[in-house]
Design a protein around this motif. Sequence first.
Motif, PDB file in Angstrom:
ATOM      1  N   ASN A 321      44.795 -32.953 -10.463  1.00 10.87           N
ATOM      2  CA  ASN A 321      44.237 -34.270 -10.779  1.00 10.87           C
ATOM      3  C   ASN A 321      45.153 -34.921 -11.794  1.00 10.87           C
ATOM      4  O   ASN A 321      46.342 -35.082 -11.547  1.00 10.87           O
ATOM      5  CB  ASN A 321      42.805 -34.114 -11.318  1.00 10.87           C
ATOM      6  CG  ASN A 321      41.819 -33.699 -10.221  1.00 10.87           C
ATOM      7  OD1 ASN A 321      42.105 -33.840  -9.045  1.00 10.87           O
ATOM      8  ND2 ASN A 321      40.665 -33.204 -10.614  1.00 10.87           N
ATOM      9  N   CYS A 322      44.587 -35.247 -12.999  1.00 11.47           N
ATOM     10  CA  CYS A 322      45.397 -35.992 -13.973  1.00 11.47           C
ATOM     11  C   CYS A 322      46.057 -35.081 -15.007  1.00 11.47           C
ATOM     12  O   CYS A 322      46.712 -35.541 -15.916  1.00 11.47           O
ATOM     13  CB  CYS A 322      44.514 -36.998 -14.698  1.00 11.47           C
ATOM     14  SG  CYS A 322      43.304 -36.202 -15.776  1.00 11.47           S
ATOM     15  N   CYS A 325      41.966 -32.811 -16.686  1.00 12.09           N
ATOM     16  CA  CYS A 325      40.721 -32.206 -16.195  1.00 12.09           C
ATOM     17  C   CYS A 325      40.964 -31.045 -15.222  1.00 12.09           C
ATOM     18  O   CYS A 325      40.013 -30.481 -14.692  1.00 12.09           O
ATOM     19  CB  CYS A 325      39.850 -33.269 -15.514  1.00 12.09           C
ATOM     20  SG  CYS A 325      40.636 -33.991 -14.060  1.00 12.09           S
ATOM     21  N   CYS A 350      35.795 -37.044 -14.967  1.00 14.80           N
ATOM     22  CA  CYS A 350      36.998 -37.462 -15.690  1.00 14.80           C
ATOM     23  C   CYS A 350      37.326 -38.883 -15.234  1.00 14.80           C
ATOM     24  O   CYS A 350      36.969 -39.289 -14.121  1.00 14.80           O
ATOM     25  CB  CYS A 350      38.158 -36.525 -15.349  1.00 14.80           C
ATOM     26  SG  CYS A 350      39.713 -36.954 -16.153  1.00 14.80           S
ATOM     27  N   CYS A 352      40.001 -39.975 -14.176  1.00 11.48           N
ATOM     28  CA  CYS A 352      40.900 -40.024 -13.013  1.00 11.48           C
ATOM     29  C   CYS A 352      40.168 -39.995 -11.684  1.00 11.48           C
ATOM     30  O   CYS A 352      40.782 -40.179 -10.634  1.00 11.48           O
ATOM     31  CB  CYS A 352      41.942 -38.908 -13.076  1.00 11.48           C
ATOM     32  SG  CYS A 352      41.288 -37.271 -12.739  1.00 11.48           S
TER      33      CYS A 352
END
Length: 372
Positions: A321-322, A325, A350, A352
């Motif tokens: 993900n980002c 997270c 999150c 994102c």
Amino acid sequence: MSTPTPEVYEQGKGMDAHNQVMREIRSRKEASYDPHEPTRVWLDEDNTPDGVKRSLTIILNTGGCRWARAGGCTMCGYVAESVDGGSVSHDALMDQIDVCLAHEADNADEPATLIKIYTSGSFLDEREVGAETRRAIAETFADRERIVVESLPDFVDREKIADFTQYGIDTDVAIGLETATDRVRHDCVNKYFDFADFEDACAEAAAADAEADAEPDVDRGASAGIKAYLLMKPPFLAESEAVEDMISSIERCADVEGCHTVSMNPCNVQRYTMVDDLYFNDGYRPPWLWSVAHVLEETAEVDAIVVSDPVGHGSDRGPHNCKECDDLVQKAIKDFDLRQDPSVFEQVSCECETTWETVMELETSYNMPLVR
Ligand code: SF4
Ligand SMILES: [Zn+2]
């Protein structure tokens, strides 16, 4: 086989092209390995139809997958770790098993009840692991509860499974089906078999299961079944196409008699693969962990155990993900694997997620990756 149609004809061409590219990419490797050492061995725990078990996972070095030598699957770099030039002898394979048993004795308080053997190919292909070796390995692990061996569907038959079930060992064959959609398996993954071959292998396992139940010489009839391995986001699919493909694949696998577990694994970028070349040229991004969580949530009700084990999570070359997270979502996925409870995903969120939702909506196969 029916008369070739234009579609089949085009798929054949696609495979030839993929094979040619993959052969060239694989020829860049220079590694060679000792045939007396397993590729890898480790201890873990796993969810099985009989609950969570301590496991010993063995990656045997058997000379590598024959399909990979022809070119092979677009995402698979395992052959780069195989013995050069062909097969490994019975004695060398048994040496590898001894190294694994020594690793277990040194690192675990008691023996694992679940043994998993992968070969980066097909354990049931007798050109890779001969009948003598297969039987000797079955005998070595006769006192364990369950064994999983990896194979392409063509090599699965009830007699080979019976080599294990005759000792009362519950036996699963792990098949790298990748997807239930033939078009995606052929054109994106470059695997040559069809969903129908997978169904045939499941029928063999179901027959072995029925025969093992009738076996009079063991205390309890051992079970036999299939564990399907699926690949989330092969190259050339946009994020939403990959998610849709996984949801329908899990549903179709769970409906096949003999298939009790589906392991849905996000693609990661391995060296010496077409995926690696695409990634390097900004043409591929591994799936979002949000996609993995979404698929698990959507398929929580199917009649099979569904698990996922994202490898390399949080890294650029693995599902991510980002970055902020990734560990949290990975932990939720691991919790889901053991408990099969989709509410684990309600506890993670999150910023994102909004970016992921936009990617799901806007990414197509001609503008990807929309976001790295
Ligand atoms: S994924 Fe399996 S069948 Fe495909 S090349 Fe790798 S080892 Fe061979
Ligand atoms: Zn995030």
